[in-house]
Design a protein around this motif. Structure first.
Motif, PDB file in Angstrom:
ATOM      1  N   SER A  41       0.297   4.226  -2.780  1.00 46.50           N
ATOM      2  CA  SER A  41      -0.522   5.339  -2.294  1.00 46.50           C
ATOM      3  C   SER A  41       0.191   6.667  -2.552  1.00 46.50           C
ATOM      4  O   SER A  41       1.410   6.751  -2.470  1.00 46.50           O
ATOM      5  CB  SER A  41      -0.787   5.179  -0.799  1.00 46.50           C
ATOM      6  OG  SER A  41      -1.606   6.225  -0.306  1.00 46.50           O
TER       7      SER A  41
ATOM      8  N   ALA B 273      -2.724   6.981   2.232  1.00 47.96           N
ATOM      9  CA  ALA B 273      -3.178   5.914   3.126  1.00 47.96           C
ATOM     10  C   ALA B 273      -2.661   6.052   4.554  1.00 47.96           C
ATOM     11  O   ALA B 273      -3.241   5.489   5.478  1.00 47.96           O
ATOM     12  CB  ALA B 273      -2.765   4.558   2.562  1.00 47.96           C
TER      13      ALA B 273
ATOM     14  N   LEU C 150      -2.539   1.648   9.600  1.00 41.85           N
ATOM     15  CA  LEU C 150      -3.737   2.054   8.873  1.00 41.85           C
ATOM     16  C   LEU C 150      -4.989   1.489   9.531  1.00 41.85           C
ATOM     17  O   LEU C 150      -5.998   2.192   9.678  1.00 41.85           O
ATOM     18  CB  LEU C 150      -3.636   1.588   7.420  1.00 41.85           C
ATOM     19  CG  LEU C 150      -4.861   1.779   6.514  1.00 41.85           C
ATOM     20  CD1 LEU C 150      -5.349   3.215   6.528  1.00 41.85           C
ATOM     21  CD2 LEU C 150      -4.527   1.336   5.094  1.00 41.85           C
TER      22      LEU C 150
ATOM     23  N   ASN D 191      -1.028  -3.969   7.404  1.00 35.70           N
ATOM     24  CA  ASN D 191      -1.246  -2.520   7.517  1.00 35.70           C
ATOM     25  C   ASN D 191      -1.746  -2.149   8.911  1.00 35.70           C
ATOM     26  O   ASN D 191      -2.835  -1.596   9.079  1.00 35.70           O
ATOM     27  CB  ASN D 191      -2.239  -2.068   6.446  1.00 35.70           C
ATOM     28  CG  ASN D 191      -1.748  -2.335   5.043  1.00 35.70           C
ATOM     29  OD1 ASN D 191      -0.919  -1.614   4.513  1.00 35.70           O
ATOM     30  ND2 ASN D 191      -2.267  -3.400   4.423  1.00 35.70           N
TER      31      ASN D 191
ATOM     32  N   VAL E  81       0.835  -1.204   0.000  1.00 37.75           N
ATOM     33  CA  VAL E  81       0.000   0.000   0.000  1.00 37.75           C
ATOM     34  C   VAL E  81       0.867   1.249   0.000  1.00 37.75           C
ATOM     35  O   VAL E  81       0.618   2.207  -0.746  1.00 37.75           O
ATOM     36  CB  VAL E  81      -0.962   0.007   1.207  1.00 37.75           C
ATOM     37  CG1 VAL E  81      -1.661   1.360   1.329  1.00 37.75           C
ATOM     38  CG2 VAL E  81      -1.999  -1.102   1.058  1.00 37.75           C
TER      39      VAL E  81
ATOM     40  N   CYS F 203      -5.742   3.799  -1.059  1.00 39.40           N
ATOM     41  CA  CYS F 203      -4.881   2.645  -0.812  1.00 39.40           C
ATOM     42  C   CYS F 203      -4.343   2.046  -2.103  1.00 39.40           C
ATOM     43  O   CYS F 203      -3.616   1.042  -2.063  1.00 39.40           O
ATOM     44  CB  CYS F 203      -5.647   1.574  -0.041  1.00 39.40           C
ATOM     45  SG  CYS F 203      -6.239   2.109   1.567  1.00 39.40           S
TER      46      CYS F 203
END
Length: 353
Positions: free
Chosen positions: A164, A208, A238, A235, A160, A186
């Motif tokens: 991103s 992201a 996130l 992630n 990601v 993302c």
């Protein structure tokens, strides 16, 4: 130059699988070696979109359709920058015919540095992936040079973060502005932006890694979490920020966003044997029983939903989760590309703003 002479000039190349199997073919595209996760797509058309789909970051894509490149390369149809690390097909067309075409598939792959392989038995290779599951592979001129331990250890990481954007960008509404939406980018957002601006939404696209407090400080009417590549569970930062956003505003998530939202709400994800990739994945809508033929590109799935989450869509083939609704949190999500049933999804989201 005659066809026979051209064929003699083509360089040989091999695909080495992590299980030790070797497929020999011909090179096209960039004359470089590559290592990636080998996956297959059943799409009959849309190879331009496939090559530029951020979800394929770190992957070698095998096309099951036998002829690829027959309408050339059309820049306007690209989803973004080239994302795959390798490309495999049975036959690539060297003389495309389309009034919009600006170059050949071979020329494009050379330009972006992606190696291509043609002339292998793609049906046999697809069967192997279906039976044994997705596996790592190397595209090399000499199979003897492959470090098998390194090949087996290859893993896509920080996917990601790699795709991103680094900066925030604003898209104005078409006509009168009716609402504002924060879109957490993302990896794949183009269609979503068009659908939202067409419904009178001002869309602010955030990287992201944006903090929840930053998004909420801008006072959006709703939040959209986009699709993207890789393992959702990696992630962690996130997911923590999504946890802070849950229940604050109406939320719609799709693709990787669907998986991230599920984990943030208390659910779990798991890796599928060979994933769902292509434009022909049937999904059943629980509210009406209607089946939509969806476009998908993912290797992970929501394996356990959080308490309070309700099943919304189901994959007809393997009965995996394709969508969830979180009534208490004013959120819903789908696994597939939202353009599959754009009016249903985006109209519902816009009505919640």
């Amino acid at each position: 130059m005659c066809a026979h002479t051209k064929a003699m000039m083509k360089k040989k190349v091999s695909i080495v699988l992590e299980n030790g199997m070797i497929f020999s073919g011909e090179r096209f595209g960039a004359d470089v070696d590559a290592i990636g996760e080998l996956v297959f797509s059943t799409a009959a058309v849309g190879y331009i979109e496939t090559l530029t789909d951020a979800n394929y970051s770190g992957q070698i894509v095998l096309q099951t359709f036998p002829l690829i490149g027959n309408y050339g390369m059309i820049p306007a149809d690209c989803k973004g920058a080239a994302a795959t690390v390798g490309y495999v097909c049975y036959e690539h067309c060297e003389t495309p015919s389309n009034f919009r075409s600006e170059s050949t598939l071979d020329a494009y792959l050379k330009e972006v540095g992606i190696p291509g392989v043609s002339g292998i038995d793609t049906r046999e290779l697809t069967r192997i992936l279906r039976d044994e599951g997705t596996m790592n592979a190397a595209i090399v001129s000499d199979p003897a040079t492959v470090d098998m331990d390194a090949l087996r250890a290859y893993k896509i990481q920080n996917a990601v973060a790699a795709v991103s954007p680094k900066e925030t960008k604003v898209y104005v509404a078409n006509g009168e502005q009716k609402a504002s939406v924060a879109l957490l980018h993302c990896g794949t957002v183009r269609t979503a932006i068009d659908e939202l601006t067409a419904r009178g939404c001002r869309v602010t696209v955030y990287p992201a890694d944006t903090k929840a407090e930053t998004i909420l400080a801008d006072q959006p009417d709703g939040i959209l979490i986009s699709d993207g590549p890789g393992d959702p569970a990696e992630n962690t930062a996130l997911i923590a920020e999504l946890g802070a956003l849950l229940g604050q505003k109406p939320i719609f998530a799709y693709g990787l966003g669907h998986q991230l939202l599920a984990i943030a709400a208390g659910g779990e994800t798991a890796k599928l044997p060979y994933g769902h990739r292509g434009a022909n994945q049937p999904v059943k809508f629980s509210e009406t029983g209607r089946v939509y033929i969806s476009s998908q590109n993912h290797g992970y799935v929501v394996s356990a939903a959080a308490d309070g989450a309700q099943s919304w869509f189901e994959n007809v083939n393997d009965h995996t989760c394709e969508g969830l609704v979180y009534p208490a949190l004013r959120a819903f999500s789908v696994q597939f590309a939202p353009e599959t049933c754009a009016e249903l999804l985006f109209d519902r989201f816009a009505a919640a703003l």
